[in-house]
Design a protein around this motif. Structure first.
Motif, PDB file in Angstrom:
ATOM      1  N   PHE A  44       0.843  -1.197   0.000  1.00 26.23           N
ATOM      2  CA  PHE A  44       0.000   0.000   0.000  1.00 26.23           C
ATOM      3  C   PHE A  44       0.879   1.249   0.000  1.00 26.23           C
ATOM      4  CE2 PHE A  44      -2.071   3.509   2.115  1.00 26.23           C
ATOM      5  CZ  PHE A  44      -3.315   3.545   1.518  1.00 26.23           C
ATOM      6  N   TYR A  45       1.855   1.288   0.891  1.00 28.05           N
ATOM      7  CA  TYR A  45       2.744   2.449   1.017  1.00 28.05           C
ATOM      8  C   TYR A  45       3.500   2.704  -0.288  1.00 28.05           C
ATOM      9  CZ  TYR A  45       6.444   5.514   2.647  1.00 28.05           C
ATOM     10  OH  TYR A  45       7.318   6.565   2.788  1.00 28.05           O
ATOM     11  N   LYS A  48       1.152   4.098  -2.872  1.00 30.68           N
ATOM     12  CA  LYS A  48       0.697   5.457  -2.570  1.00 30.68           C
ATOM     13  C   LYS A  48       1.817   6.484  -2.722  1.00 30.68           C
ATOM     14  CE  LYS A  48      -2.025   8.122   0.644  1.00 30.68           C
ATOM     15  NZ  LYS A  48      -3.071   8.024   1.664  1.00 30.68           N
ATOM     16  N   LYS A  58      -0.733   8.935  -4.563  1.00 36.86           N
ATOM     17  CA  LYS A  58      -1.460   9.747  -3.585  1.00 36.86           C
ATOM     18  C   LYS A  58      -2.140  10.894  -4.330  1.00 36.86           C
ATOM     19  CE  LYS A  58      -0.825  12.465   0.593  1.00 36.86           C
ATOM     20  NZ  LYS A  58       0.121  12.910   1.615  1.00 36.86           N
ATOM     21  N   ASP A  62      -7.703   6.865  -4.834  1.00 33.82           N
ATOM     22  CA  ASP A  62      -8.068   6.972  -3.421  1.00 33.82           C
ATOM     23  C   ASP A  62      -7.616   5.722  -2.656  1.00 33.82           C
ATOM     24  OD1 ASP A  62     -10.150   4.974  -3.495  1.00 33.82           O
ATOM     25  OD2 ASP A  62     -11.562   6.474  -4.202  1.00 33.82           O
ATOM     26  N   ASP A  63      -7.520   5.860  -1.339  1.00 34.14           N
ATOM     27  CA  ASP A  63      -6.976   4.788  -0.509  1.00 34.14           C
ATOM     28  C   ASP A  63      -7.726   3.472  -0.678  1.00 34.14           C
ATOM     29  OD1 ASP A  63      -5.110   6.574   0.425  1.00 34.14           O
ATOM     30  OD2 ASP A  63      -5.880   6.662   2.476  1.00 34.14           O
ATOM     31  N   GLU A  64      -9.033   3.525  -0.771  1.00 27.48           N
ATOM     32  CA  GLU A  64      -9.804   2.288  -0.929  1.00 27.48           C
ATOM     33  C   GLU A  64      -9.400   1.560  -2.208  1.00 27.48           C
ATOM     34  OE1 GLU A  64     -14.399   0.665  -1.240  1.00 27.48           O
ATOM     35  OE2 GLU A  64     -14.058   2.787  -0.863  1.00 27.48           O
ATOM     36  N   ILE A  66      -6.489   1.864  -3.738  1.00 28.93           N
ATOM     37  CA  ILE A  66      -5.124   1.347  -3.567  1.00 28.93           C
ATOM     38  C   ILE A  66      -5.185   0.001  -2.850  1.00 28.93           C
ATOM     39  CG2 ILE A  66      -2.876   1.698  -2.465  1.00 28.93           C
ATOM     40  CD1 ILE A  66      -3.200   4.708  -3.039  1.00 28.93           C
ATOM     41  N   TRP A  67      -6.029  -0.111  -1.821  1.00 30.25           N
ATOM     42  CA  TRP A  67      -6.198  -1.414  -1.155  1.00 30.25           C
ATOM     43  C   TRP A  67      -6.741  -2.448  -2.131  1.00 30.25           C
ATOM     44  CZ3 TRP A  67      -3.412  -2.519   2.680  1.00 30.25           C
ATOM     45  CH2 TRP A  67      -3.144  -1.602   3.699  1.00 30.25           C
TER      46      TRP A  67
END
Length: 78
Positions: A44-45, A48, A58, A62-64, A66-67
């Protein structure tokens, strides 16, 4: 994945996308044991923030999602 990743990482995650040959560093093999030893948080990192020639996503993904990419990358196996 198809839109943002496959050009370098390849359709099946082998690091053989059509832009891979233009890179100074190998984009990585998502089917390798070394890849699968990384934690989900590490993947994830890296997605991002980016690393080496890979841009960070980033503000672009969005984070979701990326997961969702991390979960998808986990499906690549030899």
């Amino acid at each position: 994945y198809k839109k943002d990743c496959a050009a370098c990482h390849g359709k099946t995650g082998l690091g053989d996308g059509n832009k891979a040959a233009q890179l100074e560093t190998f984009p990585g093999d998502f089917t390798s044991a070394a890849f699968h030893k990384q934690t989900d948080g590490e993947l994830f990192y890296k997605t991002k923030v980016g690393r080496d020639e890979m841009p960070g996503y980033k503000g672009k993904i969005d984070d979701e999602d990326i997961w969702n990419l991390v979960n998808y990358m986990r499906t690549f196996k030899k």
